[in-house]
Design a protein around this motif. Structure first.
Motif, PDB file in Angstrom:
ATOM      1  N   GLU A 451       0.812  -1.215   0.000  1.00 46.02           N
ATOM      2  CA  GLU A 451       0.000   0.000   0.000  1.00 46.02           C
ATOM      3  C   GLU A 451       0.847   1.267   0.000  1.00 46.02           C
ATOM      4  O   GLU A 451       0.397   2.331  -0.457  1.00 46.02           O
ATOM      5  CB  GLU A 451      -0.932   0.001   1.214  1.00 46.02           C
ATOM      6  N   GLN A 454       1.473   2.771  -3.675  1.00 47.90           N
ATOM      7  CA  GLN A 454       0.427   3.603  -4.272  1.00 47.90           C
ATOM      8  C   GLN A 454       0.434   5.016  -3.690  1.00 47.90           C
ATOM      9  O   GLN A 454       0.154   5.992  -4.386  1.00 47.90           O
ATOM     10  CB  GLN A 454      -0.937   2.956  -4.067  1.00 47.90           C
ATOM     11  N   LYS A 455       0.784   5.137  -2.416  1.00 44.51           N
ATOM     12  CA  LYS A 455       0.787   6.453  -1.781  1.00 44.51           C
ATOM     13  C   LYS A 455       1.984   7.293  -2.191  1.00 44.51           C
ATOM     14  O   LYS A 455       1.895   8.529  -2.195  1.00 44.51           O
ATOM     15  CB  LYS A 455       0.783   6.276  -0.259  1.00 44.51           C
TER      16      LYS A 455
END
Length: 825
Positions: A451, A454-455
């Motif tokens: 995750e 994506q950030k």
């Protein structure tokens, strides 16, 4: 009736007259070429420049051979050239906490000047302070202080002796300052032996008087001690005063040039105080009587010889060095760094250690920058395939982006473990844009499994493989090829050669209406063609040189292809290119060995008989068939059901296989040929083996596009040519693949002479009419096929097979006395 393709449909050709110059030298460079051919990636890169947030890093996605890193450099270099060089970064000793060195920023170029100036200043201080301690003026002042102290001490000693004599004692002081009182009787000193023979009362009296006198002498000794301390303080003040003169003279230029930097000014002051506090160590290390040599600059050696406060004598000067962590003195504009070996240390920096006498030690001078620090204020390009091979480097990069700080530390192994004593340098504030270069598959994998990715990588710059073949895009491609020629220092390419390169780009794209954007592959061919031209003494690269380069490249890589073709010549591999056979068809496949792809024909065989087993896929049964091939077989069976199971069940047994195939079979491009062999076996009508067939089949009988059609056609043509072209041979391919044809000139010429034929087919019925010479036939209103048609024969055979399979079989039962009868089971 299906008509074979004309030679003009077998490849497309760029008209040399469309090239707007005689050769590559006269074609101007288009500065917007990359933006025009890669609009998506260009838009993402522009957005990355416009957004300064550290979360907006870029993932440059595309297949290999697209020039991904080159594209990034071509975009970033001009943008970086207009920027300002980032500051130099230096690490300095933290005099308050040596385990936490300070980071200081300086304008680009000042770091190197400061390092040089500081080294000279410290060298001068190291030499001049001991020298000042040997000057007559210093020695005279020191002698004056010593004489004053000695005079006062002698006066105190005289008072002590007079007081002792008044009390009837003689005072003695040894070299260690120990005080001894001896009694006086009749003006003579009483020895210890004589004292023991004295009257006890006298002895007691003398002892009492001696104890009182010792108490008085103690006050004198304390006064002497205070005088000694005062002397040491005066000597220290004199030393500081003398050293201050040297420091003021040698550090003044540093303050004048660099003192405007507040952090650096504070460091200079702290350094000055540290030198004054450690004058004894400086004098011992640098003076003629020094007990240990001074280490060379850059060496923080620890010898174990300690001075005041436990400071190693030969270690004193390393604290005044400048660690030029990032040097941007030669940087013009913002840096663009390509890290081609992104290990943790190469990317994140490291704290080195040196060994001495078996012990490891480190200090701030051994802190080394990584590419993440060197790219500060600019851009860092990393290939993600290399990065993910170093998990600690990947984790370190993500942590740095998330926190906005690039720390230099020992990499964590993800588990508790004993740590050696180390230092913690002040982290560098992160100001860098990361460009990750990788495959689309890797992008999706990171997107769904991490995750943080994506950030922190919000921009995807997607490179496309091809572009439409229009006059405008052809001109852009030619402009890019001319840039390659100039950048690589190649000799000029003629108009014909440039046109041939455009055609080769369509060959790489496997599409007459597209141009491949795999410029590096075109560049390789151009370099090889230029080498052939130079070897031939030419002054310009022509179309013929390119053709010879392609031929030479194929020759270097086609050893296994040639060995396969030799096996066809010897008929070790049984593939007929003439005659007819029932239940036999020639299929085509593509074999990839290394980077060389070539087509090979295979005989597909089918047998059909009575039974309930259905059509068996022998490749699947032998665990050689892949899932897509298995799906093609299922679609084939579905076609039979839809076409012939309207008024009867399909009850049969049979098998399909690739004969003499011992490797795994994958893909559905042979399902058309497999269906042709099955229909031939069912109709009991032979197939012309002078044709090969490639194409996938749908449940409705449509022939669908497949890949590798050029290699497949070339492979069957090669076998036929070696056996002798009869004018009847050819290949059937999906009509949708016609635009993918970019066949070699020799195949086109054979088609033009009528020696080879290429048939585009849209349905299996068209293919069967060409392969068998019998009309396929359509189901009439009464549900039957025309008599004598291929599908009529298939339908009749399936009816017979169903009747035979469902007919009651007879068995024998015993009844009565030896009488037998047949009873339907």
């Amino acid at each position: 009736m299906t008509i074979p393709l004309s030679p003009s449909r077998l490849r497309t050709a760029c008209d040399p007259a469309s090239i707007p110059a005689q050769d590559s030298r006269d074609i101007p460079e288009d500065p917007e070429a990359l933006a025009k051919i890669q609009p998506r990636a260009h838009s993402a890169m522009e957005m990355a420049l416009a957004i300064k947030s550290r979360e907006y890093n870029v993932y440059l996605a595309g297949d290999p051979h697209l020039g991904r890193t080159y594209f990034a450099r071509c975009f970033l270099d001009p943008a970086a050239a207009g920027g300002s060089p980032p500051p130099d970064l230096i690490y300095v000793h933290n005099f308050e906490d040596p385990d936490r060195p300070w980071i200081i920023r300086l304008p680009a170029g000042q770091g190197r000047r400061l390092k040089s100036a500081m080294a000279k200043a410290v060298a001068d201080v190291r030499d001049e302070i001991p020298a000042h301690f040997e000057r007559e003026a210093y020695l005279a002042k020191r002698q004056t202080l010593l004489r004053g102290f000695n005079t006062g001490r002698d006066e105190l000693y005289a008072d002590m002796e007079a007081r002792a004599k008044d009390e009837g004692f003689s005072l003695a002081l040894d070299d260690q300052g120990a005080l001894t009182l001896y009694p006086l009787l009749e003006g003579k000193v009483v020895s210890d032996e004589e004292f023991e023979h004295l009257d006890p009362d006298l002895k007691k009296e003398l002892k009492g008087r001696g104890d009182r006198l010792l108490e008085e002498m103690g006050e004198y000794l304390r006064r002497i001690t205070r005088e000694e301390k005062g002397l040491r303080d005066q000597e220290k003040s004199l030393d500081r005063e003398t050293a201050s003169e040297v420091l003021d003279a040698r550090l003044a230029p540093l303050f004048d040039e660099f003192g405007a930097n507040e952090a650096l000014s504070g460091h200079f002051k702290a350094m000055r105080e540290d030198i004054l506090d450690n004058l004894d160590a400086l004098a011992a290390a640098g003076g003629p009587g020094g007990s240990s040599p001074t280490p060379p600059p850059g060496h923080g050696g620890h010898s174990g010889l300690s001075g005041p406060d436990g400071v190693p004598l030969d270690d004193i000067f390393y604290r005044y060095e400048i660690n030029l962590f990032v040097d941007n003195s030669q940087t013009t504009g913002a840096p663009v760094i390509v890290e081609d070996h992104p290990t943790y240390f190469n990317l994140m920096g490291c704290i080195e250690r040196e060994s001495e006498l078996g012990a490891l030690y480190t200090d701030f001078t051994l802190v080394k920058a990584g590419s993440l620090h060197r790219a500060g204020g600019g851009f860092l390009i990393v290939k993600v395939e290399d990065l993910v091979q170093n998990p600690t480097a990947w984790e370190g990069l993500l942590r740095a982006l998330r926190s906005g700080q690039a720390r230099v530390e020992d990499p964590s192994e993800g588990a508790e473990h004993a740590r050696t004593r180390t230092i913690e340098p002040e982290p560098v504030q992160l100001d860098v844009k990361i460009i990750l270069v990788g495959l689309d598959e890797t992008y999706e994998l990171l997107l769904y499994t991490d995750e943080r990715f994506q950030k922190l990588f919000k921009l995807k710059a997607h490179l496309q493989d091809t572009m439409r073949r229009t006059p405008e895009n052809t001109a852009i491609l030619v402009s890019l090829l001319c840039r390659v020629i100039r950048d690589a220092g190649l000799m000029p390419f003629s108009r014909d050669a440039l046109a041939a390169l455009v055609d080769h780009a369509s060959h790489l794209a496997e599409d007459q209406a597209k141009l491949s954007l795999k410029i590096p592959l075109l560049r390789e061919l151009m370099i090889e063609a230029e080498a052939l031209a130079r070897m031939a003494g030419a002054t310009c690269v022509e179309r013929g040189h390119l053709a010879r380069a392609v031929t030479a490249r194929d020759f270097r890589a086609d050893l296994f292809e040639e060995e396969y073709l030799a096996e066809y010549d010897r008929e070790m591999l049984k593939v007929a290119t003439s005659g007819m056979a029932v239940g036999r068809a020639n299929g085509l496949s593509v074999r990839m060995i290394g980077d060389h792809a070539f087509g090979l024909p295979h005989q597909i065989a089918c047998t059909v008989g009575v039974g309930h087993g259905g059509i068996m896929d022998l490749e699947r049964e032998a665990e050689l068939g892949g899932p897509i091939h298995t799906k093609g077989m299922m679609i084939l069976k579905s076609y039979l059901l839809g076409r012939f199971a309207q008024d009867k069940p399909l009850v049969l047994t049979g098998s399909l296989c690739f004969e003499q195939s011992y490797a795994e079979v994958e893909g559905d491009s042979a399902s058309g040929a497999e269906l042709a062999a099955l229909l031939s076996a069912l109709a009991e009508r032979p197939i012309r083996l002078c044709y090969a067939f490639t194409g996938a089949v749908s449940q409705s009988g449509a022939i669908l596009a497949v890949g590798g059609v050029n290699e497949k056609i070339e492979g069957f043509f090669a076998v036929c040519r070696r056996r002798g072209l009869t004018g009847e041979q050819g290949v059937l391919l999906p009509a949708d693949n016609v635009d993918n044809l970019m066949l070699p000139e020799e195949v086109v010429e054979a088609v033009a002479r009528g020696q080879f034929h290429i048939f585009p087919v849209r349905r299996i019925e068209e293919a069967m009419e060409i392969l068998t010479g019998i009309p396929a036939g359509k189901r009439g209103a009464d549900g039957s096929f025309p008599s004598g048609s291929l599908y009529g024969l298939v339908d009749e055979r399936l009816t017979r097979l169903a009747r035979l399979a469902l007919r009651p079989t007879r068995t024998t039962e015993w009844a009565g006395q030896g009488v037998c009868r047949d009873v339907g089971r």
